[in-house]
Enzyme design. Structure first.
Site, PDB file in Angstrom:
ATOM      1  N   LYS A 178       0.757  -1.142   0.059  1.00  0.00           N
ATOM      2  CA  LYS A 178      -0.053   0.337  -0.025  1.00  0.00           C
ATOM      3  C   LYS A 178       0.977   1.139  -0.188  1.00  0.00           C
ATOM      4  O   LYS A 178       2.201   1.088   0.415  1.00  0.00           O
ATOM      5  CB  LYS A 178      -0.726   0.051   1.229  1.00  0.00           C
ATOM      6  CG  LYS A 178      -2.148   0.786   1.143  1.00  0.00           C
ATOM      7  CD  LYS A 178      -3.327  -0.100   0.319  1.00  0.00           C
ATOM      8  CE  LYS A 178      -4.683   0.790   0.368  1.00  0.00           C
ATOM      9  NZ  LYS A 178      -5.627  -0.067  -0.222  1.00  0.00           N
TER      10      LYS A 178
HETATM   11  P1  NAD Z   1     -13.174   7.391  -2.744  1.00  0.00           P
HETATM   12  O1  NAD Z   1     -12.063   8.446  -2.493  1.00  0.00           O
HETATM   13  O2  NAD Z   1     -13.711   7.189  -4.131  1.00  0.00           O
HETATM   14  O3  NAD Z   1     -14.359   7.683  -1.912  1.00  0.00           O
HETATM   15  C1  NAD Z   1     -14.239   7.781  -0.375  1.00  0.00           C
HETATM   16  C2  NAD Z   1     -15.653   8.000  -0.009  1.00  0.00           C
HETATM   17  O4  NAD Z   1     -15.589   8.025   1.480  1.00  0.00           O
HETATM   18  C3  NAD Z   1     -16.153   9.609  -0.254  1.00  0.00           C
HETATM   19  O5  NAD Z   1     -17.548   9.324  -0.764  1.00  0.00           O
HETATM   20  C4  NAD Z   1     -15.965  10.420   0.682  1.00  0.00           C
HETATM   21  O6  NAD Z   1     -16.809  11.574   1.024  1.00  0.00           O
HETATM   22  C5  NAD Z   1     -16.225   9.123   2.107  1.00  0.00           C
HETATM   23  N1  NAD Z   1     -15.564   9.545   3.151  1.00  0.00           N
HETATM   24  C6  NAD Z   1     -14.383  10.217   3.410  1.00  0.00           C
HETATM   25  N2  NAD Z   1     -14.206  10.401   4.832  1.00  0.00           N
HETATM   26  C7  NAD Z   1     -15.431  10.041   5.411  1.00  0.00           C
HETATM   27  C8  NAD Z   1     -15.909  10.215   6.565  1.00  0.00           C
HETATM   28  N3  NAD Z   1     -15.284  10.566   7.692  1.00  0.00           N
HETATM   29  N4  NAD Z   1     -17.424   9.966   6.937  1.00  0.00           N
HETATM   30  C9  NAD Z   1     -17.960   9.364   5.931  1.00  0.00           C
HETATM   31  N5  NAD Z   1     -17.599   9.245   4.627  1.00  0.00           N
HETATM   32  C10 NAD Z   1     -16.282   9.716   4.283  1.00  0.00           C
HETATM   33  O7  NAD Z   1     -12.438   6.045  -2.193  1.00  0.00           O
HETATM   34  P2  NAD Z   1     -12.865   4.558  -2.528  1.00  0.00           P
HETATM   35  O8  NAD Z   1     -11.748   4.079  -3.538  1.00  0.00           O
HETATM   36  O9  NAD Z   1     -14.330   4.396  -2.921  1.00  0.00           O
HETATM   37  O10 NAD Z   1     -12.530   3.758  -1.187  1.00  0.00           O
HETATM   38  C11 NAD Z   1     -13.320   3.526  -0.004  1.00  0.00           C
HETATM   39  C12 NAD Z   1     -12.811   2.581   0.632  1.00  0.00           C
HETATM   40  O11 NAD Z   1     -12.796   1.544   0.026  1.00  0.00           O
HETATM   41  C13 NAD Z   1     -11.372   2.640   1.339  1.00  0.00           C
HETATM   42  O12 NAD Z   1     -11.519   2.123   2.470  1.00  0.00           O
HETATM   43  C14 NAD Z   1     -10.563   1.882   0.426  1.00  0.00           C
HETATM   44  O13 NAD Z   1      -9.571   1.523   1.076  1.00  0.00           O
HETATM   45  C15 NAD Z   1     -11.514   0.783   0.026  1.00  0.00           C
HETATM   46  N6  NAD Z   1     -10.988   0.016  -0.932  1.00  0.00           N
HETATM   47  C16 NAD Z   1     -11.326   0.504  -2.176  1.00  0.00           C
HETATM   48  C17 NAD Z   1     -10.811  -0.207  -3.317  1.00  0.00           C
HETATM   49  C18 NAD Z   1     -11.011   0.400  -4.788  1.00  0.00           C
HETATM   50  O14 NAD Z   1     -10.993  -0.242  -5.911  1.00  0.00           O
HETATM   51  N7  NAD Z   1     -11.042   1.718  -4.942  1.00  0.00           N
HETATM   52  C19 NAD Z   1     -10.713  -1.614  -3.179  1.00  0.00           C
HETATM   53  C20 NAD Z   1     -10.571  -2.232  -2.037  1.00  0.00           C
HETATM   54  C21 NAD Z   1     -11.129  -1.503  -0.665  1.00  0.00           C
END
Ligand code: NAD
Length: 492
Positions: A178
């Site tokens: 990561k």
């Molecule tokens: P992103 O940046 O596209 O979206 C993040 C979202 O979380 C946004 O809507 C933001 O407003 C919201 N957010 C941030 N802080 C917040 C808070 N304090 N309270 C409420 N909402 C909040 O990110 P993503 O890619 O969708 O990732 C989201 C989660 O999924 C992370 O934990 C990431 O590690 C995990 N993840 C992502 C992927 C991927 O393919 N993108 C894969 C596996 C896991």
């Protein structure tokens, strides 16, 4: 609404955490902290996981952030400690080889880079980036890049370790890594973000590579950022190597070598598993209700794909606020709104609610898809759902987990539930290596097979060891890694 009006309105609407305590205001903004005594709290922080800690008003959304004396004294949960505790729990149950657990409890490589970037105004800013490579026994290091003000080495360590478990459970030939930058992308112009991304890639140099360590999108990073990384990396190798390194990142735009279905893959994987859970439980998803925290890549795709089952989205929370409509929120319409306005705040077809109300809503399914440590003892106590399908990494802390178990709420744990992203990243990597292009049906079919197989492996393990799903998923991961270490031995 004019910017100032909105700020004033938000300030008036937010609820103080307590009216009786003496408050101090802690300004926490992008690493700078300062204390101002005898100030009053302004409300709940929606900016980041430091929910109870005050920051200055967020510039874009006009949302106010809060501080409290309570927050200053509260112990923050360390994600890395949680990850190691989970490993130890599995170790106690299965009695894995202690030498192998010793290896897995450490990260292999940790890189911290400091690099200068010239900003739009001509001034130079020094930035700090991280890449942690946890383990590569099963294949090249693999894991996302996160751009967020709360990125630090401990968090990246934890997330890298979770990636090792995830790839092992999914049975794909990758290890875990990561990386990230401690920045809020909202503070920078597109041109600055491009320069930052390119300088970060240059600073990482040969510590990433198509057969060595392959980044992908995570919080606040996207296909555009992957395209800049690819272009920068390609520009630093010799001309005859350039087209052999297109798989140095995954989650690229389709035109730049990305895969069909990668953008929605994490959300799609979550929905495949919710469907599988519903089938196994004899639960009808038609008319079922769900709430989603985080409406970025993972949350919005999961919400949109759930709609196809006839399920009803009734509440969403993101960094700008939380909204509720018991009659149902159309996830596609909300996604269009978020694209235009940057968050769910002020969505006209729902009413605003606060953080606690969001967690207390009666629904069938909760999909946390924002940040880590959101489901704590307090918020888990509020939850009124049958299933938590963990889209985010580490959304539940150990105390929150105990409450979920006590309340008999089913949990599909993160290292299984959100593995759709890395599974389709693996497909993208394979297609790039073989110069192939798979259509969406093929990608979805293969994703469904791999993620449901992984679910069944975890399900069998819960029965075999009579453990909860999180522990079972951990056991599946360690079992695979232990087998590989035993076969190969420890060099020299
Ligand atoms: P992103 O940046 O596209 O979206 C993040 C979202 O979380 C946004 O809507 C933001 O407003 C919201 N957010 C941030 N802080 C917040 C808070 N304090 N309270 C409420 N909402 C909040 O990110 P993503 O890619 O969708 O990732 C989201 C989660 O999924 C992370 O934990 C990431 O590690 C995990 N993840 C992502 C992927 C991927 O393919 N993108 C894969 C596996 C896991």
């Amino acid at each position: 609404m004019k910017k100032m009006d909105r700020k004033r309105r938000n300030k008036e609407e937010i609820t103080p955490i307590s009216k009786t305590r003496e408050w101090k205001l802690l300004y926490y903004e992008h690493g700078r902290t300062g204390l101002e005594e005898n100030s009053h709290p302004t409300g709940l922080c929606r900016h980041c996981e430091l929910r109870d800690i005050c920051t200055l008003p967020k510039r874009r959304s006009g949302v106010w952030h809060c501080a409290s004396y309570k927050a200053l004294t509260r112990k923050k949960t360390n994600l890395y400690e949680n990850v190691i505790k989970q490993l130890e729990k599995a170790e106690d149950i299965v009695h894995f080889d202690p030498d192998i657990c010793k290896i897995l409890a450490e990260t292999m490589n940790e890189l911290i880079v400091h690099f200068p970037v010239k900003m739009d105004g001509g001034k130079v800013k020094m930035l700090t980036g991280y890449r942690v490579q946890h383990n590569n026994a099963l294949g090249p290091f693999k894991g996302g890049l996160r751009f967020h003000p709360l990125v630090d080495i401990d968090k990246i360590r934890a997330l890298a370790t979770l990636m090792t478990w995830k790839t092992a459970i999914a049975n794909i030939p990758f290890g875990g890594a990561k990386g990230g930058l401690q920045i809020d992308p909202a503070d920078y112009s597109v041109e600055e973000l491009e320069k930052i991304t390119r300088r970060f890639t240059f600073a990482l140099g040969s510590n990433i590579g198509p057969e060595y360590d392959i980044p992908s999108p995570d919080v606040n990073t996207n296909p555009q950022i992957m395209a800049w990384i690819l272009d920068t990396y390609m520009s630093t190798v010799t001309p005859n190597e350039r087209n052999r390194c297109i798989h140095v990142v995954t989650g690229k735009p389709i035109e730049s070598g990305g895969s069909q279905g990668r953008n929605k893959a994490t959300g799609q994987g979550i929905v495949f598993l919710v469907e599988k859970w519903a089938k196994d439980q004899g639960f009808n998803l038609e008319g079922a209700t769900y709430i989603v925290q985080g409406f970025g890549n993972v949350g919005s795709w999961a919400a949109r794909l759930m709609k196809k089952n006839g399920s009803k989205l009734i509440a969403v929370e993101d960094v700008t606020g939380a909204i509720l409509n018991k009659e149902g929120i159309d996830p596609d319409d909300l996604a269009d709104y978020v694209k235009e306005h940057g968050g769910v705040l002020d969505y006209p077809k729902a009413q605003p609610i606060d953080h606690e109300t969001f967690f207390g809503i009666k629904a069938d399914i909760f999909i946390p898809a924002a940040l880590e440590n959101q489901i704590t003892a307090e918020t888990a106590d509020l939850l009124n759902v049958k299933l938590v399908a963990e889209g985010a990494n580490g959304p539940t802390d150990p105390e929150g987990d105990k409450v979920l178990q006590r309340k008999r709420i089913d949990v599909i744990p993160d290292i299984l539930c959100n593995s759709g992203g890395v599974i389709v990243s693996y497909f993208e990597w394979l297609q790039n290596k073989r110069s192939e292009f798979w259509d969406l049906n093929e990608v979805d079919y293969k994703l469904h097979k791999m993620i449901v197989d992984a679910y069944e492996r975890v399900c069998d393990t819960t029965k075999k060891f009579k453990v909860d799903w999180r522990t079972a998923a951990q056991i599946v991961a360690i079992s695979r890694l232990e087998m590989v270490y035993k076969e190969r031995g420890i060099f020299p």
